[in-house]
Design a protein around this motif. Structure first.
Motif, PDB file in Angstrom:
ATOM      1  N   VAL A   1      43.999 -32.043 -24.812  1.00 50.46           N
ATOM      2  CA  VAL A   1      45.081 -31.275 -25.443  1.00 50.46           C
ATOM      3  C   VAL A   1      45.443 -30.069 -24.588  1.00 50.46           C
ATOM      4  O   VAL A   1      46.625 -29.745 -24.390  1.00 50.46           O
ATOM      5  N   ALA A   2      44.432 -29.386 -24.067  1.00 52.32           N
ATOM      6  CA  ALA A   2      44.690 -28.208 -23.224  1.00 52.32           C
ATOM      7  C   ALA A   2      45.483 -28.577 -21.976  1.00 52.32           C
ATOM      8  O   ALA A   2      46.371 -27.820 -21.541  1.00 52.32           O
ATOM      9  N   ASP A   3      45.198 -29.729 -21.395  1.00 55.67           N
ATOM     10  CA  ASP A   3      45.898 -30.140 -20.175  1.00 55.67           C
ATOM     11  C   ASP A   3      47.341 -30.543 -20.447  1.00 55.67           C
ATOM     12  O   ASP A   3      48.232 -30.292 -19.618  1.00 55.67           O
ATOM     13  N   LYS A   4      47.589 -31.169 -21.601  1.00 58.30           N
ATOM     14  CA  LYS A   4      48.909 -31.759 -21.848  1.00 58.30           C
ATOM     15  C   LYS A   4      49.818 -30.881 -22.705  1.00 58.30           C
ATOM     16  O   LYS A   4      51.004 -31.177 -22.841  1.00 58.30           O
ATOM     17  N   MET A   5      49.299 -29.834 -23.317  1.00 56.77           N
ATOM     18  CA  MET A   5      50.118 -29.006 -24.204  1.00 56.77           C
ATOM     19  C   MET A   5      51.125 -28.185 -23.410  1.00 56.77           C
ATOM     20  O   MET A   5      50.810 -27.615 -22.368  1.00 56.77           O
ATOM     21  N   GLN A   6      52.350 -28.141 -23.940  1.00 59.96           N
ATOM     22  CA  GLN A   6      53.412 -27.333 -23.347  1.00 59.96           C
ATOM     23  C   GLN A   6      54.120 -26.557 -24.447  1.00 59.96           C
ATOM     24  O   GLN A   6      54.302 -27.062 -25.559  1.00 59.96           O
ATOM     25  N   PHE A   7      54.527 -25.328 -24.116  1.00 59.20           N
ATOM     26  CA  PHE A   7      55.332 -24.514 -25.020  1.00 59.20           C
ATOM     27  C   PHE A   7      56.800 -24.712 -24.673  1.00 59.20           C
ATOM     28  O   PHE A   7      57.179 -24.682 -23.489  1.00 59.20           O
ATOM     29  N   VAL A   8      57.640 -24.905 -25.698  1.00 63.25           N
ATOM     30  CA  VAL A   8      59.081 -25.032 -25.492  1.00 63.25           C
ATOM     31  C   VAL A   8      59.796 -24.147 -26.509  1.00 63.25           C
ATOM     32  O   VAL A   8      59.224 -23.740 -27.527  1.00 63.25           O
ATOM     33  N   TRP A   9      61.065 -23.902 -26.242  1.00 63.01           N
ATOM     34  CA  TRP A   9      61.823 -23.016 -27.123  1.00 63.01           C
ATOM     35  C   TRP A   9      62.269 -23.732 -28.395  1.00 63.01           C
ATOM     36  O   TRP A   9      62.185 -23.200 -29.486  1.00 63.01           O
ATOM     37  N   CYS A  10      62.725 -24.981 -28.268  1.00 58.12           N
ATOM     38  CA  CYS A  10      63.253 -25.707 -29.429  1.00 58.12           C
ATOM     39  C   CYS A  10      62.978 -27.197 -29.252  1.00 58.12           C
ATOM     40  O   CYS A  10      63.029 -27.723 -28.127  1.00 58.12           O
TER      41      CYS A  10
ATOM     42  N   THR B   1      49.847 -38.469 -24.928  1.00 60.31           N
ATOM     43  CA  THR B   1      50.018 -38.024 -23.540  1.00 60.31           C
ATOM     44  C   THR B   1      51.108 -36.972 -23.413  1.00 60.31           C
ATOM     45  O   THR B   1      51.278 -36.391 -22.342  1.00 60.31           O
ATOM     46  N   CYS B   2      51.842 -36.740 -24.493  1.00 59.12           N
ATOM     47  CA  CYS B   2      52.937 -35.768 -24.472  1.00 59.12           C
ATOM     48  C   CYS B   2      52.793 -34.872 -25.694  1.00 59.12           C
ATOM     49  O   CYS B   2      52.925 -35.340 -26.831  1.00 59.12           O
ATOM     50  N   ILE B   3      52.487 -33.591 -25.474  1.00 57.28           N
ATOM     51  CA  ILE B   3      52.239 -32.650 -26.566  1.00 57.28           C
ATOM     52  C   ILE B   3      53.108 -31.422 -26.354  1.00 57.28           C
ATOM     53  O   ILE B   3      52.979 -30.725 -25.334  1.00 57.28           O
ATOM     54  N   PHE B   4      54.007 -31.158 -27.313  1.00 56.73           N
ATOM     55  CA  PHE B   4      54.887 -29.995 -27.244  1.00 56.73           C
ATOM     56  C   PHE B   4      54.696 -29.138 -28.486  1.00 56.73           C
ATOM     57  O   PHE B   4      54.550 -29.652 -29.601  1.00 56.73           O
ATOM     58  N   VAL B   5      54.735 -27.829 -28.278  1.00 53.94           N
ATOM     59  CA  VAL B   5      54.714 -26.861 -29.376  1.00 53.94           C
ATOM     60  C   VAL B   5      55.936 -25.972 -29.214  1.00 53.94           C
ATOM     61  O   VAL B   5      56.120 -25.338 -28.160  1.00 53.94           O
TER      62      VAL B   5
ATOM     63  N   HIS C   1      67.136 -33.514 -36.501  1.00 59.40           N
ATOM     64  CA  HIS C   1      65.828 -33.175 -37.056  1.00 59.40           C
ATOM     65  C   HIS C   1      65.107 -32.225 -36.109  1.00 59.40           C
ATOM     66  O   HIS C   1      64.786 -32.579 -34.973  1.00 59.40           O
ATOM     67  N   ARG C   2      64.866 -31.023 -36.588  1.00 56.00           N
ATOM     68  CA  ARG C   2      64.180 -30.019 -35.784  1.00 56.00           C
ATOM     69  C   ARG C   2      62.739 -29.905 -36.255  1.00 56.00           C
ATOM     70  O   ARG C   2      62.456 -29.948 -37.451  1.00 56.00           O
ATOM     71  N   THR C   3      61.834 -29.758 -35.308  1.00 58.25           N
ATOM     72  CA  THR C   3      60.413 -29.713 -35.638  1.00 58.25           C
ATOM     73  C   THR C   3      59.718 -28.648 -34.802  1.00 58.25           C
ATOM     74  O   THR C   3      60.288 -28.137 -33.816  1.00 58.25           O
ATOM     75  N   LEU C   4      58.506 -28.318 -35.181  1.00 62.11           N
ATOM     76  CA  LEU C   4      57.730 -27.297 -34.478  1.00 62.11           C
ATOM     77  C   LEU C   4      56.742 -27.893 -33.486  1.00 62.11           C
ATOM     78  O   LEU C   4      56.198 -27.164 -32.654  1.00 62.11           O
ATOM     79  N   HIS C   5      56.486 -29.178 -33.585  1.00 59.57           N
ATOM     80  CA  HIS C   5      55.528 -29.790 -32.659  1.00 59.57           C
ATOM     81  C   HIS C   5      55.841 -31.270 -32.523  1.00 59.57           C
ATOM     82  O   HIS C   5      56.475 -31.880 -33.392  1.00 59.57           O
TER      83      HIS C   5
ATOM     84  N   VAL D   1      50.432 -23.753 -35.983  1.00 62.08           N
ATOM     85  CA  VAL D   1      51.086 -24.934 -35.414  1.00 62.08           C
ATOM     86  C   VAL D   1      50.142 -25.646 -34.449  1.00 62.08           C
ATOM     87  O   VAL D   1      50.028 -26.879 -34.450  1.00 62.08           O
ATOM     88  N   ILE D   2      49.438 -24.867 -33.628  1.00 61.68           N
ATOM     89  CA  ILE D   2      48.473 -25.466 -32.692  1.00 61.68           C
ATOM     90  C   ILE D   2      47.355 -26.166 -33.461  1.00 61.68           C
ATOM     91  O   ILE D   2      46.884 -27.246 -33.069  1.00 61.68           O
TER      92      ILE D   2
END
Length: 595
Positions: free
Chosen positions: A229-238, A281-285, A270-274, A297-298
């Protein structure tokens, strides 16, 4: 032949010599009264025991006879019992034809209708996250009470296998190095921390101890997942996602025209937080509103990756100082080991709950109907505005001859049995065409008559009842109903039908019923006195007969013979020289007198 305490008429093919599961109102165990006729009944279709093959045929026939109608609670329980029996038998025996039957398996859907299993999906732990965000009218869900293991055995598809969430690529993702004051690097470092991993593992084991659907993992596996999770997590705006129904990739995303999240702009996507794809393999917050913590959220993302059916309470651990996570877990009491409460038995899983809307139109009013052991009924005590609730009948019960109403015991809450009037207990109409045809004599004006009784549709729970129940007196016998209670019941029934019964009529009816009761009591007392007179006359005749001469049978005895002591009348004693009973010589006679 009649079964279930006389409430059903079924053919021999619906009977079994020995039935280990409760399948009423579709199949019954042969009443002991008919055991002498087993040989004849077997020629007519009687089965010895329920087999898996017979259970499958029974379910298929039920689907054909019931069509697409809603099952009532008793029928739904029977179908669930059949499915449990089939699945257990298929797994234990490892039947070779199990896969063939899967293609024809019949299950109840979420609307209590019998449908083919291949047309349904069940909500698994991963797919449960989609339910509120998709158009569920495009899917048919299996009944929620069907366990996941049975869904798997019956070949029912998971929701997560039929619906996939993917990123909406209409806009480009704007990557962020931090959300608010939380840097992404700090979160990654925290996820790789041994102390946090140990604390999360403690919480995971605690949750797994009372959530059977959540499988516990080893510390090494958990460490590997958190590092991933630490390797694949990314922060995005929306973040915008959409949900696609396989295999046609039909967009079934449900979007509100007006955003329900304060601070988010209106939109049609549809807007979501994660977002976590199925392969993880793809994790966005995404950046949350200022009133939602990014750590929460995390925590949801980590819970999803770990396979938890519910979010784990690990949000505070991400903002805690290093090496303090275990102490925080202990302080917040997150490491409990409470086991999940055992589920209630099959017989009382609905007892005490309010009537479901789909069962309301199955309710029928039948105050003189007998009930059989274990039958699910609807009941209400008669209080103002009280809704109908589920209950079960603990024993066979039927009214006595001449009763207008009777009292019976009903399990109103799990483990609690109360006496109720039969006017407060409602049965459920069967939708099986076979049972309807066999149990219904004729149809008159929308009502169904069985014998001399009539089924009357009643309104849904709590409508039109404006009076309270009279408490039964302590001097009343079980099953007996007083005149006051009968008047109260009549008033409630008429009120439910929209007919007003004023106080004067209630008083007149109660007076009439009281006089009828007094008349019956007087008649009973008269009969009792008459029996006493007859008994006294009979005793007098018996006593008089004891003094009749046994030779002529006309005159009373008044002479005793010496030496034997036998007695005769005056005329017979003068005509004999030997005793007519013992043949002894008469030496002399002696006159006797009655007291």
């Amino acid at each position: 032949m009649p079964v279930a305490n006389g409430t059903r008429l079924v053919t021999a093919s619906s009977l079994f010599v020995r039935l280990t599961v409760k399948l009423s109102p579709f199949a019954f165990e042969l009443p002991t009264l008919y055991l002498p006729f087993i040989k004849i009944l077997k020629d007519l279709g009687l089965q010895d025991v329920l087999s898996v093959v017979r259970a499958k045929d029974l379910l298929l026939n039920l689907q054909k006879s019931c069509g697409y109608q809603h099952l009532n609670p008793n029928e739904l329980r029977a179908v669930m019992e059949i499915l449990h029996f089939i699945c257990d038998g298929t797994v234990q025996a490892n039947l070779s034809d199990g896969s063939n039957w899967v293609s024809e398996a019949i299950v109840p859907d979420d609307g209590c209708r019998l449908v083919h299993a291949r047309s349904c999906v069940y909500v698994d732990s991963y797919g449960s996250r989609f339910v509120r965000s998709i158009d569920t009218s495009r899917l048919r869900f299996v009944h929620p009470d069907l366990p996941e293991r049975m869904c798997t055995t019956l070949g029912i598809k998971m929701l997560s296998d039929m619906v996939v969430e993917e990123l909406d690529h209409e806009d480009q993702l704007q990557a962020l190095d931090m959300i608010g004051s939380v840097p992404l690097a700090t979160v990654r470092q925290k996820l790789s921390s041994r102390s946090l991993q140990a604390a999360v593992w403690t919480i995971v084991n605690s949750v797994a101890s009372y959530k059977p659907a959540f499988k516990s993992v080893s510390l090494e596996q958990l460490q590997s997942l958190l590092i991933s999770v630490a390797d694949k997590m990314q922060f995005v705006w929306c973040l915008h996602t959409r949900f696609l129904l396989l295999p046609m990739f039909l967009d079934i995303t449900r979007v509100s025209k007006e955003s329900i999240i304060p601070g988010w702009e209106d939109g049609f996507r549809h807007r979501t937080l994660h977002f976590v794809n199925q392969s993880k393999t793809c994790i966005f917050v995404a950046e949350p509103p200022n009133y939602i913590s990014v750590f929460d959220v995390i925590a949801i993302v980590v819970s999803q990756v770990l396979g938890s059916p519910t979010p784990l309470p690990i949000g505070p651990l991400f903002s805690s100082p290093e090496d303090s996570e275990k102490a925080i877990v202990d302080m917040l009491k997150l490491g409990s080991h409470r086991r999940e409460t055992e589920p209630m038995g099959e017989s009382n899983w609905l007892v005490g709950k309010e009537l479901l809307p789909q069962d309301a139109h199955h309710v029928q009013f039948h105050p003189l109907r007998p009930f059989y052991t274990g039958e699910i009924v609807a009941w209400r005590s008669g209080k103002d505005g009280e809704k109908l609730k589920y209950g079960t009948v603990p024993e066979d019960v039927r009214p006595s001859a001449g009763q207008a109403l009777y009292r019976l015991k009903v399990e109103t809450t799990p483990g609690v049995t109360e006496p109720l009037l039969s006017s407060q207990v409602f049965s459920f109409r069967s939708i099986s065409a076979t049972n309807e045809a066999s149990s219904a004599g004729l149809s008159v004006g929308g009502h169904t008559e069985v014998g001399n009784r009539m089924h009357v549709q009643v309104r849904t729970a709590g409508e039109g009842i404006g009076s309270s129940q009279l408490q039964p007196g302590t001097d009343l016998h079980y099953g007996r109903v007083s005149a006051a209670e009968l008047v109260q019941a009549v008033h409630e029934m008429l009120s439910a039908a929209g007919i007003n019964m004023d106080v004067e009529k209630q008083s007149l009816l109660q007076t009439t019923l009281t006089l009828q009761e007094q008349l019956k009591e007087s008649q009973a007392a008269l009969l009792l006195e008459q029996e006493k007179v007859d008994m006294a006359a009979k005793e007098a005749d018996t006593a008089k007969g004891a003094w009749l001469c046994r030779v002529c049978l006309s005159a009373e005895v008044n002479i005793t013979i010496v030496p034997c002591g036998h007695v005769l009348c005056q005329r017979c004693s003068s005509a004999v020289s030997r005793c007519p009973f013992c043949r002894l010589q008469v030496s002399r006679t002696m006159k006797i007198f009655r007291p």
